[in-house]
Design a protein around this motif. Structure first.
Motif, mmCIF file in Angstrom:
data_model
loop_
_atom_site.group_PDB
_atom_site.id
_atom_site.type_symbol
_atom_site.label_atom_id
_atom_site.label_comp_id
_atom_site.label_asym_id
_atom_site.label_seq_id
_atom_site.Cartn_x
_atom_site.Cartn_y
_atom_site.Cartn_z
ATOM 1 N N TYR A 295 -30.793 -9.778 -44.371
ATOM 2 C CA TYR A 295 -30.182 -10.672 -44.546
ATOM 3 C C TYR A 295 -29.509 -11.514 -43.706
ATOM 4 C CZ TYR A 295 -26.533 -13.349 -47.231
ATOM 5 O OH TYR A 295 -25.899 -14.583 -47.803
ATOM 6 N N LEU A 296 -29.906 -12.879 -43.494
ATOM 7 C CA LEU A 296 -29.197 -13.645 -42.711
ATOM 8 C C LEU A 296 -29.413 -13.522 -41.155
ATOM 9 C CD1 LEU A 296 -25.737 -14.940 -44.150
ATOM 10 C CD2 LEU A 296 -28.204 -16.324 -44.154
ATOM 11 N N ARG A 297 -30.580 -12.710 -40.831
ATOM 12 C CA ARG A 297 -30.762 -12.215 -39.560
ATOM 13 C C ARG A 297 -32.130 -12.740 -39.122
ATOM 14 N NH1 ARG A 297 -29.087 -6.157 -38.503
ATOM 15 N NH2 ARG A 297 -29.236 -6.772 -36.478
ATOM 16 N N PRO A 298 -32.295 -13.692 -38.124
ATOM 17 C CA PRO A 298 -33.515 -13.774 -37.571
ATOM 18 C C PRO A 298 -34.539 -12.737 -37.447
ATOM 19 C CG PRO A 298 -31.841 -14.947 -36.311
ATOM 20 C CD PRO A 298 -31.114 -13.867 -37.229
ATOM 21 N N GLN A 299 -35.756 -13.121 -37.936
ATOM 22 C CA GLN A 299 -36.881 -12.114 -37.822
ATOM 23 C C GLN A 299 -37.763 -11.997 -36.626
ATOM 24 O OE1 GLN A 299 -36.519 -9.299 -39.967
ATOM 25 N NE2 GLN A 299 -34.559 -10.454 -40.282
ATOM 26 N N PHE A 491 -21.675 -6.929 -35.603
ATOM 27 C CA PHE A 491 -21.755 -8.203 -36.188
ATOM 28 C C PHE A 491 -22.779 -8.661 -36.648
ATOM 29 C CE2 PHE A 491 -21.501 -9.678 -32.022
ATOM 30 C CZ PHE A 491 -22.315 -10.853 -31.877
ATOM 31 N N PHE A 492 -22.862 -9.355 -37.756
ATOM 32 C CA PHE A 492 -24.213 -10.090 -38.325
ATOM 33 C C PHE A 492 -23.926 -11.697 -37.947
ATOM 34 C CE2 PHE A 492 -24.474 -6.476 -41.286
ATOM 35 C CZ PHE A 492 -25.505 -5.679 -40.482
ATOM 36 N N PRO A 493 -24.786 -12.366 -37.865
ATOM 37 C CA PRO A 493 -24.825 -13.998 -37.834
ATOM 38 C C PRO A 493 -23.977 -14.623 -38.986
ATOM 39 C CG PRO A 493 -27.073 -13.398 -37.428
ATOM 40 C CD PRO A 493 -26.400 -11.983 -37.813
ATOM 41 N N GLU A 494 -23.785 -13.986 -40.105
ATOM 42 C CA GLU A 494 -23.060 -14.403 -41.078
ATOM 43 C C GLU A 494 -21.774 -14.184 -41.215
ATOM 44 O OE1 GLU A 494 -22.866 -11.527 -44.860
ATOM 45 O OE2 GLU A 494 -24.696 -10.783 -43.466
ATOM 46 N N SER A 495 -21.116 -13.593 -40.154
ATOM 47 C CA SER A 495 -19.854 -13.285 -39.888
ATOM 48 C C SER A 495 -19.253 -14.531 -38.790
ATOM 49 C CB SER A 495 -19.375 -12.086 -39.447
ATOM 50 O OG SER A 495 -19.795 -11.005 -40.334
ATOM 51 N N LEU A 496 -20.049 -15.097 -38.005
ATOM 52 C CA LEU A 496 -19.754 -15.895 -36.973
ATOM 53 C C LEU A 496 -19.447 -17.292 -37.433
ATOM 54 C CD1 LEU A 496 -22.678 -15.195 -34.270
ATOM 55 C CD2 LEU A 496 -20.370 -14.041 -34.311
ATOM 56 N N LYS A 497 -18.586 -18.090 -36.579
ATOM 57 C CA LYS A 497 -18.134 -19.183 -37.034
ATOM 58 C C LYS A 497 -19.168 -20.238 -37.101
ATOM 59 C CE LYS A 497 -13.478 -18.735 -35.097
ATOM 60 N NZ LYS A 497 -12.706 -18.903 -36.626
ATOM 61 N N SER A 498 -19.070 -21.280 -37.842
ATOM 62 C CA SER A 498 -19.862 -22.383 -37.998
ATOM 63 C C SER A 498 -20.648 -22.799 -36.835
ATOM 64 C CB SER A 498 -19.673 -23.422 -38.954
ATOM 65 O OG SER A 498 -18.519 -24.326 -38.339
ATOM 66 N N GLU A 499 -19.762 -22.880 -35.753
ATOM 67 C CA GLU A 499 -20.408 -23.301 -34.269
ATOM 68 C C GLU A 499 -21.529 -22.680 -33.884
ATOM 69 O OE1 GLU A 499 -15.719 -24.143 -34.278
ATOM 70 O OE2 GLU A 499 -17.288 -22.952 -35.137
ATOM 71 N N TYR A 500 -21.556 -21.494 -34.333
ATOM 72 C CA TYR A 500 -22.861 -20.714 -33.661
ATOM 73 C C TYR A 500 -24.029 -20.587 -34.742
ATOM 74 C CZ TYR A 500 -18.943 -18.987 -30.692
ATOM 75 O OH TYR A 500 -17.889 -19.154 -29.959
ATOM 76 N N MET A 507 -27.888 -15.371 -30.804
ATOM 77 C CA MET A 507 -26.729 -14.411 -31.110
ATOM 78 C C MET A 507 -27.280 -13.085 -31.507
ATOM 79 S SD MET A 507 -24.061 -15.962 -30.166
ATOM 80 C CE MET A 507 -22.751 -15.083 -30.609
ATOM 81 N N GLU A 508 -28.026 -13.035 -32.520
ATOM 82 C CA GLU A 508 -28.746 -11.830 -33.240
ATOM 83 C C GLU A 508 -29.475 -10.922 -32.105
ATOM 84 O OE1 GLU A 508 -30.150 -8.920 -35.423
ATOM 85 O OE2 GLU A 508 -28.451 -10.359 -35.631
ATOM 86 N N ALA A 509 -30.205 -11.507 -31.160
ATOM 87 C CA ALA A 509 -31.063 -10.899 -30.006
ATOM 88 C C ALA A 509 -29.802 -10.210 -29.370
ATOM 89 C CB ALA A 509 -31.701 -11.707 -29.354
ATOM 90 N N TYR A 510 -28.940 -11.039 -28.907
ATOM 91 C CA TYR A 510 -27.752 -10.569 -28.116
ATOM 92 C C TYR A 510 -27.177 -9.251 -28.916
ATOM 93 C CZ TYR A 510 -23.172 -9.781 -25.820
ATOM 94 O OH TYR A 510 -22.151 -9.274 -25.041
ATOM 95 N N ALA A 511 -26.830 -9.492 -29.966
ATOM 96 C CA ALA A 511 -26.207 -8.420 -30.936
ATOM 97 C C ALA A 511 -27.207 -7.102 -30.995
ATOM 98 C CB ALA A 511 -25.811 -9.066 -32.307
ATOM 99 N N LYS A 512 -28.266 -7.382 -31.110
ATOM 100 C CA LYS A 512 -29.213 -5.905 -31.145
ATOM 101 C C LYS A 512 -28.995 -5.251 -30.167
ATOM 102 C CE LYS A 512 -32.815 -7.481 -34.401
ATOM 103 N NZ LYS A 512 -34.338 -7.770 -34.471
ATOM 104 N N ASP A 513 -28.998 -5.895 -29.104
ATOM 105 C CA ASP A 513 -29.314 -5.146 -27.418
ATOM 106 C C ASP A 513 -27.623 -4.834 -27.040
ATOM 107 O OD1 ASP A 513 -31.841 -4.940 -27.604
ATOM 108 O OD2 ASP A 513 -32.030 -6.837 -26.523
#
Length: 558
Positions: A295-299, A491-500, A507-513
């Motif tokens: 959900y809301l995560r780039p694949q 964190f998931f992208p859905e939690s980030l501020k709208s600027e991101y 951001m998702e790729a960064y969060a995964k690693d």
């Protein structure tokens, strides 16, 4: 009519004012009346935009030649006095601004014929009528501290000093023009969603989500409720103009992403309902898409352009340090409940100190039957007097979770509910389909002490603002740690501020690693209670202040 304006593009104009002051003297009587006119406009603006609950949204209307209308409606001997470029710029730039009431009626913010001297009533009445009857064409934003040019030489002009809440604060990411253009796009997207999904379909979607029969339904419930309410408002409106106005009002107040009906999870649910799928088919598709890993995560990996854009945005916002995260500790949290400190044991001295007196006899525990209740009632009636709470760890997989926070508490906010006024960088994570007690350093079939109870971080401050994020409560457990954790920023992208939002794939790729610090020192891990559905494994043993011990089976949220 200008949709937006910035201080960079507004320069005072005094064309014809100098010649006017040189060639003729102001008529004192007319000047007196014009003073009253300026005062009445200021009073009108203040009345409409101040002292109201909630945010005041302003909109521009499709109006033209307002100043010409104003002049032509004045008495002939007043026209020359009011022929002024500064006043013309004010009327043409700001005269078409309106607010919208809850019924969709537009309200001119400058014009009220009942407030002005009688000599101006026909002109102001005409302006009010033209503006009130015009179609809205966008939101209005301005970063100017003063709207109009108050004084040039000896002449005073129409001008307004807006309240601070009406002065737009620019950001390093979006210019005022970009935000206005974005609102225009959101209006068009919302119109398409309203046209594609009638109110009957929206009602069914909201019913499924509110009945909590779909997995993680709370993530979509807020937008579904908002969309249905707008459909209902539009249906009750008397004409198409009111429906348009209500839609603009919804766009102005919509949380980020709410207008993107078709491209979000709500859109897929609406489509499935509209296609006539059975409930089991709808639930299967919805549950699969709402998997936290999807959900809301780039694949797919981010593209080079998105990475470059992300570098630019992070640099502009100066939030690179905010991406460093660690496991949270109890002292990082806003606890709903924590154990009461146990009174220290008094050591009795003397030969007969070990003997019990009549007043020190050990109280026998009363065998109280297990009580079944909701979380809401438990939180309201039991927590205030609970001295200790223990959670019975079942053998089955459960929704164990961990709270995560910023490594540097002074780092700029990147999470939606983290603001300069209310610092709160805490997020949480859990595993799809749950995980075993052993994976979280817990022993099955035993009671484990609850060290704190917290609501999900989005509910700590301004909960009404983030109600669409759903409701959860976390029971933090003694010695609970995520032993299976290897990497992930928590964190998931859905939690980030709208600027991101535009760089969520990066951001998702960064969060995964990314790797969280403090895994072994974490003290904010435990079991999550989510609003929705029924529970069959939440058994708590509570010791009250008078040492009465009672077991509570929590079966649902409310």
């Amino acid at each position: 009519m200008s949709f937006s304006e910035s201080s960079r593009s507004s320069q005072p104009s005094i064309v014809d004012v100098a010649s006017r002051s040189e060639n003729r003297q102001p008529n004192r009587e007319i000047c007196h009346y014009s003073d009253l006119l300026r005062q009445s406009i200021r009073e009108r603006f203040k009345t409409v935009t101040e002292d109201r609950q909630g945010k005041v949204n302003l909109f521009t209307t499709a109006t033209t030649n307002l100043f010409q209308i104003f002049l032509e409606s004045l008495p002939p001997d007043f026209r020359q006095h009011h022929t002024c470029n500064s006043c013309r710029q004010f009327v043409d730039r700001y005269g078409g601004i309106v607010t919208i009431d809850p019924d969709g009626k537009t309200i001119p913010v400058m014009w009220n014929p009942e407030l002005v001297p009688e000599v101006y009533a026909p002109a102001i009445g005409k302006l009010s009528s033209v503006v009130a009857g015009a179609a809205i064409d966008n939101v209005f934003l301005s970063d100017l501290q003063t709207w109009g040019t108050p004084v040039t030489g000896v002449w005073e002009h129409l001008a307004i000093v807006p309240g601070k809440d009406l002065v737009f604060e620019s950001t390093t990411i979006y210019s005022i023009y970009q935000l206005v253009a974005q609102k225009q796009q959101e209006y068009q997207m919302l119109l398409r969603g309203l046209a594609d999904f009638p109110i009957e379909v929206a009602t069914q979607a909201y019913s499924l989500l509110s009945n909590e029969t779909l997995y993680r339904s709370e993530a979509c419930l807020g937008i579904a409720k908002w969309f249905l309410a707008l459909q209902q408002q539009r249906q009750s409106a008397r004409n198409s103009r009111l429906r348009e106005n209500l839609t603009w009002l919804a766009v102005a107040n919509a949380p980020p992403g709410f207008c993107h009906i078709r491209s979000g999870m709500l859109g897929t649910l609406l489509e499935d309902i509209q296609e006539g799928l059975t409930f089991s088919q709808i639930a299967e598709k919805f549950n699969a898409k709402m998997n936290p890993l999807q959900y809301l995560r780039p694949q797919s990996p981010p593209k080079a352009g998105n990475i470059a854009q992300a570098e630019k945005i992070i640099e502009q916002l100066q939030t690179a340090g905010a991406l460093d995260r660690r496991f949270a500790k109890l002292e990082d949290l806003q606890a709903l409940w924590m154990p009461n400190p146990t009174a220290p044991k008094v050591e009795r001295k003397g030969i007969f100190g070990h003997l019990q007196t009549a007043t020190t006899k050990v109280q026998q525990q009363i065998d109280v039957p297990q009580i079944v209740m909701t979380w809401e009632k438990f939180a309201r009636t039991i927590l205030p007097t609970a001295k200790t709470i223990e959670y019975f760890v079942p053998t089955s997989q459960q929704a164990y979770m961990a709270l995560v926070t910023a490594q540097n508490p002074e780092a700029p906010p990147i999470i939606q509910w983290d603001t300069p006024e209310y610092r709160n960088p805490v997020t949480w994570y859990f595993y799809a389909n749950g995980s075993s007690p052993k994976a979280w350093n817990l022993r099955s079939n035993t009671y484990c002490a609850v060290t704190a109870i917290v609501l999900q971080p989005s509910l700590w401050n301004q909960p009404e603002k983030f109600a669409h994020k759903g409701e959860k409560a976390f029971l933090l457990l003694q010695n609970a740690k995520d032993k299976q954790y290897q990497k992930g920023a928590g964190f998931f992208p859905e939690s980030l501020k709208s600027e991101y939002h535009g760089i969520r794939s990066t951001m998702e790729a960064y969060a995964k690693d990314a790797v969280l610090e403090g895994k072994d020192e974490a003290t904010a891990c435990g079991i999550g209670l989510q609003k929705g559905g029924t529970w069959d494994s939440i058994l708590l043993r509570v010791t009250t202040g008078n040492n009465l011990q009672v077991k509570y089976q929590l079966d649902r949220w409310d």
